[in-house]
Structure formats: structure tokens, C-alpha cells
Design a protein around this motif. Structure first.
Motif, PDB file in Angstrom:
ATOM      1  N   UNK A 142       3.368   6.655   1.068  1.00 39.50           N
ATOM      2  CA  UNK A 142       2.446   5.574   0.675  1.00 39.50           C
ATOM      3  C   UNK A 142       2.754   5.087  -0.735  1.00 39.50           C
ATOM      4  N   UNK A 143       2.998   6.016  -1.653  1.00 34.98           N
ATOM      5  CA  UNK A 143       3.321   5.646  -3.034  1.00 34.98           C
ATOM      6  C   UNK A 143       4.602   4.828  -3.100  1.00 34.98           C
ATOM      7  N   UNK A 144       5.610   5.229  -2.353  1.00 36.62           N
ATOM      8  CA  UNK A 144       6.865   4.479  -2.325  1.00 36.62           C
ATOM      9  C   UNK A 144       6.645   3.084  -1.759  1.00 36.62           C
ATOM     10  N   UNK A 145       5.880   3.001  -0.665  1.00 40.16           N
ATOM     11  CA  UNK A 145       5.583   1.695  -0.070  1.00 40.16           C
ATOM     12  C   UNK A 145       4.881   0.782  -1.061  1.00 40.16           C
ATOM     13  N   UNK A 146       3.926   1.341  -1.810  1.00 42.77           N
ATOM     14  CA  UNK A 146       3.201   0.549  -2.814  1.00 42.77           C
ATOM     15  C   UNK A 146       4.145  -0.040  -3.850  1.00 42.77           C
ATOM     16  N   UNK A 165      12.924   2.063   2.526  1.00 44.88           N
ATOM     17  CA  UNK A 165      14.173   2.632   3.029  1.00 44.88           C
ATOM     18  C   UNK A 165      14.076   4.154   2.919  1.00 44.88           C
ATOM     19  N   UNK A 166      13.292   4.718   3.826  1.00 47.84           N
ATOM     20  CA  UNK A 166      12.919   6.133   3.767  1.00 47.84           C
ATOM     21  C   UNK A 166      13.109   6.768   5.143  1.00 47.84           C
ATOM     22  N   UNK A 167      13.637   7.978   5.159  1.00 46.56           N
ATOM     23  CA  UNK A 167      13.686   8.764   6.383  1.00 46.56           C
ATOM     24  C   UNK A 167      12.647   9.873   6.272  1.00 46.56           C
ATOM     25  N   UNK A 168      11.771   9.949   7.255  1.00 50.47           N
ATOM     26  CA  UNK A 168      10.752  10.987   7.323  1.00 50.47           C
ATOM     27  C   UNK A 168      11.267  12.138   8.168  1.00 50.47           C
ATOM     28  N   UNK A 169      11.264  13.332   7.612  1.00 49.11           N
ATOM     29  CA  UNK A 169      11.684  14.540   8.329  1.00 49.11           C
ATOM     30  C   UNK A 169      10.471  15.450   8.474  1.00 49.11           C
ATOM     31  N   UNK A 170      10.148  15.814   9.703  1.00 51.60           N
ATOM     32  CA  UNK A 170       8.965  16.637   9.924  1.00 51.60           C
ATOM     33  C   UNK A 170       8.936  17.080  11.382  1.00 51.60           C
ATOM     34  N   UNK A 171       7.889  17.786  11.763  1.00 55.36           N
ATOM     35  CA  UNK A 171       7.565  18.059  13.158  1.00 55.36           C
ATOM     36  C   UNK A 171       6.095  17.729  13.337  1.00 55.36           C
ATOM     37  N   UNK A 200       1.978   9.793  -8.218  1.00 56.66           N
ATOM     38  CA  UNK A 200       2.381   9.014  -9.391  1.00 56.66           C
ATOM     39  C   UNK A 200       3.348   9.823 -10.256  1.00 56.66           C
ATOM     40  N   UNK A 201       3.083  11.118 -10.391  1.00 54.95           N
ATOM     41  CA  UNK A 201       3.985  11.996 -11.134  1.00 54.95           C
ATOM     42  C   UNK A 201       5.331  12.100 -10.433  1.00 54.95           C
ATOM     43  N   UNK A 202       5.316  12.248  -9.127  1.00 56.16           N
ATOM     44  CA  UNK A 202       6.559  12.362  -8.369  1.00 56.16           C
ATOM     45  C   UNK A 202       7.386  11.090  -8.447  1.00 56.16           C
ATOM     46  N   UNK A 203       6.725   9.935  -8.413  1.00 51.86           N
ATOM     47  CA  UNK A 203       7.448   8.672  -8.549  1.00 51.86           C
ATOM     48  C   UNK A 203       8.118   8.597  -9.913  1.00 51.86           C
ATOM     49  N   UNK A 251     -15.315   8.043   3.990  1.00 55.96           N
ATOM     50  CA  UNK A 251     -16.476   7.329   4.531  1.00 55.96           C
ATOM     51  C   UNK A 251     -16.107   6.039   5.257  1.00 55.96           C
ATOM     52  N   UNK A 252     -14.823   5.783   5.440  1.00 57.92           N
ATOM     53  CA  UNK A 252     -14.400   4.541   6.075  1.00 57.92           C
ATOM     54  C   UNK A 252     -13.965   4.779   7.517  1.00 57.92           C
ATOM     55  N   UNK A 253     -13.886   3.697   8.279  1.00 54.02           N
ATOM     56  CA  UNK A 253     -13.476   3.806   9.682  1.00 54.02           C
ATOM     57  C   UNK A 253     -12.020   4.210   9.811  1.00 54.02           C
ATOM     58  N   UNK A 254     -11.188   3.765   8.888  1.00 55.03           N
ATOM     59  CA  UNK A 254      -9.771   4.135   8.892  1.00 55.03           C
ATOM     60  C   UNK A 254      -9.451   4.835   7.575  1.00 55.03           C
ATOM     61  N   UNK A 255      -9.592   6.161   7.531  1.00 55.15           N
ATOM     62  CA  UNK A 255      -9.471   6.869   6.262  1.00 55.15           C
ATOM     63  C   UNK A 255      -8.039   7.102   5.790  1.00 55.15           C
ATOM     64  N   UNK A 256      -7.055   6.800   6.629  1.00 54.98           N
ATOM     65  CA  UNK A 256      -5.674   7.124   6.305  1.00 54.98           C
ATOM     66  C   UNK A 256      -5.074   6.130   5.314  1.00 54.98           C
ATOM     67  N   UNK A 257      -4.168   6.620   4.493  1.00 52.36           N
ATOM     68  CA  UNK A 257      -3.454   5.764   3.566  1.00 52.36           C
ATOM     69  C   UNK A 257      -2.517   4.833   4.331  1.00 52.36           C
ATOM     70  N   UNK A 258      -2.495   3.559   3.952  1.00 54.18           N
ATOM     71  CA  UNK A 258      -1.503   2.657   4.504  1.00 54.18           C
ATOM     72  C   UNK A 258      -1.098   1.656   3.424  1.00 54.18           C
ATOM     73  N   UNK A 259      -0.156   0.787   3.751  1.00 59.60           N
ATOM     74  CA  UNK A 259       0.410  -0.109   2.751  1.00 59.60           C
ATOM     75  C   UNK A 259      -0.611  -1.069   2.163  1.00 59.60           C
ATOM     76  N   UNK A 260      -1.645  -1.376   2.913  1.00 57.93           N
ATOM     77  CA  UNK A 260      -2.622  -2.364   2.469  1.00 57.93           C
ATOM     78  C   UNK A 260      -3.768  -1.743   1.664  1.00 57.93           C
TER      79      UNK A 260
END
Length: 330
Positions: A17-21, A26-32, A228-231, A319-328
Motif C-alpha cells: 500500500x505504501x509503495x502504491x501511494x 512494479x512489485x512481485x508479491x511472494x506469499x502463501x 514510512x520508515x521502510x520506504x 469501523x468502515x465497511x471496507x477496512x482494508x488498505x487500498x490505493x484510494x
């Protein structure tokens, strides 16, 4: 191109999210992702990235030379983060061996490497919370999770890799995108849901005479401050070594819960329950990051006050209907 391991997890997806902001997709997400019912996949919905690669496939690609080209940085947040995990071999495989293999790859390719260590490496705190490398070998973690993190810190130090890497000892991080963590979610998340369901919050009793119930203290830091520190570290690749990532101000669990009540505009109601026996000899009663080292390197990020971070998390996410971080959403 940037790789984020653990990119669907709590801090990893917040970093995406921070990078998108900042205009970076141009990011590859690695996870399971495991089961869809955990909701971990929702951390990625609404965020921009080039590709998703399962963590096992990613390691296989690295070992076989089929890795994605053009990688400029790896932000390594992937790990088993459950402090109660008892499978030592599983922890070593995921938190130590995986990290070594990835770090070796980055060293060979001259790739920026930022990785998650943990404040759990400090154990009971009796040896202090200094992030100076010379203190690493003196630390005694209280659980296998903390030890797995310390092992990699020590490997990075002894191999000389730490002179090229930034290792981050996260303290008690809270904030959006932790919804899949269940028992490992923050006290703010748990308190919000308890207040909404029962009007009351339950905290552990103190089992030490020098701490009152609810007065056990932690260094709490908002996840948006962490990213912010990581960026900043990503943008300053000459800054390397071990760094504490905390607010530098210990606050009590009572403070945290009262801030949650306040953000929800409710009067505090707190009860106390006995701490499980299995946790009592491994429980940290006080943590507080020494943050001067990161500041001395020129990092301009000033962590949010506890009440401000909790208020943003509660009102703009929980407290919101969509609590997840997104670009907007900020």
C-alpha cells in the motif's frame, strides 16, 4: 522491480500500500494464501502489483536460476510470526533457512535487502533494548520464534551481510490488514471487537507485584509509521544494520484500550482475567525501543502518538465497511 515476501500478510501488504501511494506498482508479491476463509487474500484486493508467486515456487525459481529479472530490492517480511509456535524445525525452515537463501541471492546480485527481525529477540528485556550490533550475541529470546529471528540476525552479522542489509526489529505493531491474524492480532483489533460485541474489554491480570493489572507496558507503533520508515530505507540504500522500529515510548495496555474506547466514543469498561500458565514465564512486562540509531542515520519519520494511531485505525478502518488498505484510501 521490488519483491515483497509475506506480501499478503500484515506488514507486507501495508508496505505494498505504501509503495502504491508513492506511484510504485512494479512489485512481485511472494506469499502463501492458505484457505480463502482466512481472508488473507483480501489484503491484496485494491492494491497494485505485477505478479503473485507462491513462496515455495519462488525459492525453486531462485535455486534453478529462473527468478524474475530486474529485481532492485527485496523486502523480506515473510515468516511464521506466531510467538506460541512450538515446531522448532518449522520455524527454522521458514524464518532462518528461507531468509539465508534469499539473503545470499541478494548479496550475489547486489540487490537491496530489507528484512523483518523482531523485538522478541530481546527476551525479558533484562539485557536492554539496544539495537547496536555488538549487543546481538548477548540477547536471550524467551520463545522459539524470537530465537529463529535472532539466529538470522547473528548469521547476517557474522557473515558480514549486515553491513549491506537493513534488519528491522519491529515492536508491537497494530493497524489495518491484520484481520487474518486471529490470536496474533493486536490488542486494538481485539478490543474493538470486544467493545462492539460486549461493551467491555478483557485484559490479562498481572502476575508480578511490581505491575498492576493492565499496567504491563509495551512499545506500540502504528503500521503506517512502519511502512514510512521502510520506504525511507528503500530510498536510502547506504543505511544498513539492525534498527529498532518502535515509538520509543512505552505505554500500558490500559492506555491502549482506553484510547480504543475513546476512538469509539464510549466510556471505558475493563475486566481482568488470569494469564494462561503456559505464557507466564515467557511474558514480557515491559518493552521500549531505543530509537536513537535510526534517527542518527537521518530518518525523518516521527512515529504517531498512540492515541492518534488508534483513532485512525478505529475510525478510518475498523469501523468502515471496507477496512482494508487500498490505493484510494489513506
Amino acid at each position: 522491480m521490488i519483491v515483497i515476501t509475506g506480501g499478503a500478510g500484515f506488514i507486507g501488504s501495508a508496505m505494498l500500500w505504501e509503495l502504491n501511494r508513492n506511484g510504485i506498482e512494479d512489485v512481485i508479491v511472494v506469499d502463501e494464501l492458505a484457505s480463502a476463509t482466512t481472508g488473507k487474500w483480501k489484503n491484496l484486493a485494491g492494491l497494485g502489483f505485477r505478479d503473485f508467486i507462491h513462496k515455495n515456487d519462488f525459492l525453486e525459481r531462485l535455486s534453478s536460476g529462473r527468478e524474475p529479472g530486474g529485481i532492485s530490492a527485496v523486502i523480506h517480511m515473510g515468516a511464521i510470526s506466531d510467538t506460541t509456535e512450538t515446531d522448532a524445525d518449522l520455524l527454522l525452515k521458514n524464518n532462518y533457512e528461507f531468509s539465508k537463501e534469499l539473503a545470499t541471492y541478494c548479496i550475489a546480485g547486489g540487490i537491496r535487502f530489507i528484512y523483518a527481525s523482531s523485538a522478541a529477540t530481546y527476551g525479558d528485556g533484562s539485557r536492554g533494548y539496544s539495537d547496536e550490533e555488538k549487543r546481538l550475541e548477548s540477547l536471550r529470546p524467551l520463545n522459539m520464534y524470537g530465537y529463529s529471528k535472532q539466529l538470522f540476525d547473528l548469521w547476517a552479522l557474522r557473515s558480514g551481510a549486515l553491513a549491506k542489509f537493513a534488519g528491522l526489529k519491529f515492536f508491537n505493531v497494530f493497524g489495518p490488514n491484520e484481520y487474518h491474524k486471529n490470536d496474533m492480532s493486536s490488542v486494538v483489533f481485539k478490543a474493538f471487537n470486544q467493545i462492539r460485541e460486549t461493551g467491555e474489554v478483557r485484559l490479562f491480570e498481572s502476575h508480578r507485584s511490581d505491575y498492576r493489572h493492565g499496567e504491563q507496558m509495551r512499545d506500540f507503533i502504528y503500521v503506517k509509521d512502519c511502512t514510512a520508515i521502510m520506504l525511507w530505507l528503500l530510498e536510502n540504500p547506504s543505511v544498513n544494520g539492525i534498527f529498532n522500529v518502535g515509538s520509543g515510548r512505552a505505554r500500558s495496555f490500559r492506555d491502549l484500550v482506553e484510547a480504543t474506547f475513546s476512538a469509539m466514543e464510549r466510556e471505558p469498561s475493563i475486566s481482568y482475567v488470569p494469564m494462561p500458565e503456559k505464557l507466564r514465564d515467557k511474558y514480557q512486562y515491559f518493552t521500549q525501543a531505543e530509537s536513537g540509531k535510526l534517527n542518527a542515520c537521518g530518518c525523518p519519520v516521527e512515529p504517531s502518538a498512540l492515541e492518534d494511531g488508534v483513532r485512525d485505525y478505529v475510525r478510518n478502518h475498523l469501523a468502515t465497511e471496507n477496512p482494508y488498505l487500498d490505493r484510494q484510501r489513506t
